[in-house]
Design an enzyme around this catalytic site. Sequence first.
Site, PDB file in Angstrom:
ATOM      1  N   LYS A  23       0.839  -1.207   0.000  1.00  0.00           N
ATOM      2  CA  LYS A  23       0.000   0.000   0.000  1.00  0.00           C
ATOM      3  C   LYS A  23       0.877   1.262   0.000  1.00  0.00           C
ATOM      4  O   LYS A  23       0.645   2.178  -0.790  1.00  0.00           O
ATOM      5  CB  LYS A  23      -0.941  -0.036   1.221  1.00  0.00           C
ATOM      6  CG  LYS A  23      -1.823   1.196   1.369  1.00  0.00           C
ATOM      7  CD  LYS A  23      -3.025   0.927   2.233  1.00  0.00           C
ATOM      8  CE  LYS A  23      -2.759   0.932   3.718  1.00  0.00           C
ATOM      9  NZ  LYS A  23      -2.412   2.277   4.273  1.00  0.00           N
ATOM     10  N   SER A  24       1.874   1.308   0.868  1.00  0.00           N
ATOM     11  CA  SER A  24       2.735   2.497   0.961  1.00  0.00           C
ATOM     12  C   SER A  24       3.426   2.767  -0.375  1.00  0.00           C
ATOM     13  O   SER A  24       3.523   3.915  -0.829  1.00  0.00           O
ATOM     14  CB  SER A  24       3.816   2.290   2.028  1.00  0.00           C
ATOM     15  OG  SER A  24       3.236   2.173   3.289  1.00  0.00           O
ATOM     16  N   GLY A  95      -4.733   8.059   5.444  1.00  0.00           N
ATOM     17  CA  GLY A  95      -3.802   8.999   6.074  1.00  0.00           C
ATOM     18  C   GLY A  95      -2.613   9.286   5.174  1.00  0.00           C
ATOM     19  O   GLY A  95      -2.134  10.422   5.097  1.00  0.00           O
ATOM     20  N   SER A 168       7.741   8.922  11.950  1.00  0.00           N
ATOM     21  CA  SER A 168       6.606   8.802  11.035  1.00  0.00           C
ATOM     22  C   SER A 168       7.057   9.022   9.595  1.00  0.00           C
ATOM     23  O   SER A 168       7.587  10.085   9.250  1.00  0.00           O
ATOM     24  CB  SER A 168       5.536   9.837  11.396  1.00  0.00           C
ATOM     25  OG  SER A 168       4.679  10.047  10.292  1.00  0.00           O
ATOM     26  N   GLN A 170       5.093   9.367   7.159  1.00  0.00           N
ATOM     27  CA  GLN A 170       4.205  10.339   6.523  1.00  0.00           C
ATOM     28  C   GLN A 170       4.708  11.763   6.775  1.00  0.00           C
ATOM     29  O   GLN A 170       4.694  12.604   5.875  1.00  0.00           O
ATOM     30  CB  GLN A 170       2.769  10.142   7.009  1.00  0.00           C
ATOM     31  CG  GLN A 170       2.223   8.792   6.539  1.00  0.00           C
ATOM     32  CD  GLN A 170       0.833   8.477   7.033  1.00  0.00           C
ATOM     33  OE1 GLN A 170       0.221   9.276   7.730  1.00  0.00           O
ATOM     34  NE2 GLN A 170       0.334   7.304   6.685  1.00  0.00           N
ATOM     35  N   ASP A 316       1.986  -1.286  12.001  1.00  0.00           N
ATOM     36  CA  ASP A 316       0.672  -1.657  11.462  1.00  0.00           C
ATOM     37  C   ASP A 316       0.324  -3.125  11.734  1.00  0.00           C
ATOM     38  O   ASP A 316      -0.824  -3.547  11.524  1.00  0.00           O
ATOM     39  CB  ASP A 316       0.612  -1.373   9.954  1.00  0.00           C
ATOM     40  CG  ASP A 316       0.771   0.112   9.651  1.00  0.00           C
ATOM     41  OD1 ASP A 316       0.513   0.934  10.561  1.00  0.00           O
ATOM     42  OD2 ASP A 316       1.160   0.460   8.520  1.00  0.00           O
ATOM     43  N   LYS A 343      -4.139   6.039  14.684  1.00  0.00           N
ATOM     44  CA  LYS A 343      -4.313   5.352  13.398  1.00  0.00           C
ATOM     45  C   LYS A 343      -5.798   5.411  13.021  1.00  0.00           C
ATOM     46  O   LYS A 343      -6.541   6.236  13.538  1.00  0.00           O
ATOM     47  CB  LYS A 343      -3.785   3.918  13.500  1.00  0.00           C
ATOM     48  CG  LYS A 343      -2.289   3.845  13.839  1.00  0.00           C
ATOM     49  CD  LYS A 343      -1.431   4.451  12.754  1.00  0.00           C
ATOM     50  CE  LYS A 343       0.054   4.361  13.080  1.00  0.00           C
ATOM     51  NZ  LYS A 343       0.903   5.026  12.110  1.00  0.00           N
ATOM     52  N   ARG A 389      -7.338  -3.036   9.497  1.00  0.00           N
ATOM     53  CA  ARG A 389      -6.422  -3.964  10.192  1.00  0.00           C
ATOM     54  C   ARG A 389      -7.099  -4.626  11.399  1.00  0.00           C
ATOM     55  O   ARG A 389      -6.797  -5.769  11.743  1.00  0.00           O
ATOM     56  CB  ARG A 389      -5.129  -3.255  10.586  1.00  0.00           C
ATOM     57  CG  ARG A 389      -4.434  -2.638   9.378  1.00  0.00           C
ATOM     58  CD  ARG A 389      -2.942  -2.625   9.418  1.00  0.00           C
ATOM     59  NE  ARG A 389      -2.450  -1.858   8.277  1.00  0.00           N
ATOM     60  CZ  ARG A 389      -2.208  -2.351   7.062  1.00  0.00           C
ATOM     61  NH1 ARG A 389      -2.379  -3.636   6.834  1.00  0.00           N
ATOM     62  NH2 ARG A 389      -1.775  -1.575   6.079  1.00  0.00           N
TER      63      ARG A 389
END
Length: 430
Positions: A23-24, A95, A168, A170, A316, A343, A389
């Site tokens: 996904k990332s 996110g 992080s 992100q 995660d 999250k 998740r």
Amino acid sequence: MTTAIVKQSHVGLTGSIRVPGDKSISHRAVMFGAIAEGTTTVEGFLPGEDCLSTISCFQKLGVSIQQEGDKVTINGQGWDGLQEPSDILDVGNSGTTTRLMLGILATRPFHSVIIGDDSIAKRPMARVTDPLREMGSIIDGRDTGNYTPLSIRGGATKGIQYQSKVASAQVKSAILLAGLQSEGSTSVSEPALSRDHTERMLEAYGVHVKREGLTVSVEGGQTLKAQHIVVPGDISSAAFFLVAAAIVPNSMITIQGVGMNPTRSGIVDVLEKMGATMSIQNEKLVGGEPIADITIQTSELQGIEIGGDLIPRLIDEIPVIAVLATQAKGKTIIRDAEELKVKETNRIDTVVSELTKLGASIQATDDGMIIEGRTSLQGAEVSSFGDHRIGMAMAVAGLITDGDVEINRSDAIAVSYPNFFQHIKELQQD
Ligand code: SPQ
């Protein structure tokens, strides 16, 4: 509301699967392709809801993107190809889309508005909007820019040297992306190493990235060149099946082509430390990311302590690690994981409440949880609370419960793993 019913697996899980794309990496492949010059092609893309939100946002920003299953073509026109959107940019549940897109928009000379779902509306954005404002971007939103809806007008930004309080990816990625089109150099230092897909992929797109310990820096004025990106299997998705095979009796499975980036592979360390019988084969590099096949079988497990620098490497996976710990002898202590609270749900609260309903001996702490094993779990009605998740962790637990587990809001699973239940079925039939 969609409810999934998971029954105890009376057969072991056997056979081999390939989990969907990471996904990332899928998000980044599309975003970087959108700001690159030329035609980027992606294979192994995750067609989950989160990554589809990224595609739709960049289409609204004027980028031509075609997606069919796991193949994507992005006709990038460089940074200046992005145009002021006439519509709101809806990030759905994602996110990563919100924070990385903010970093890209921070230097674009136009106005955009970002919204998402109920879960996104509760996730803190000041960790990104504060440093981007410091660089010169104009951002506002609820709670002075901490929550969506957010409005952003990018502009002439200046590089910063930023010390992040949290590990992080992100935060790191948003600031570095803004840094690429800011005056001077930009650096981000973090307290522990978070996933480094941005650094690796920017390099693949021809950007010069400097890494020194926990600091990453880029020079302003850099452009990206279109690429062909091959996305590895998502280790965070593989984790559900690694745990399932370790705890369902008579199981032995292989997951092929799993991303083994060391900043993501903490789950493998945990399984090994707990005593799982597993092996790693066919290790190779694909597009700058290491991948491998993992074989694992039903195992006798021991409780362990998980904390410190290991946490960002498996953040995660903690919901499913909690399920694993219910089947390990003795105590498992998870600490230093406060980030779980921000999250898709507060994952300390949701993991503890839903596993308690199944009869687990689990207790929340300020920065994690303590699980006492081994416990026989019972069927019950639980909820994903809209968190993919949590939904999948509950489904894995359901494979060993005495009685059915009814998972409310199971549709959330499509955020990152649209064919999750199909893969359970396939492994039950081999
Ligand atoms: O995208 P989103 O919603 O933040 O997704 C999650 C997830 O469980 O899929 C977190 F809730 O993964 C994040 C991860 O926790 C994805 C991510 C990334 O791609 O950069 C980084 C991590 O978040 P953070 O806040 O630690 O940077």
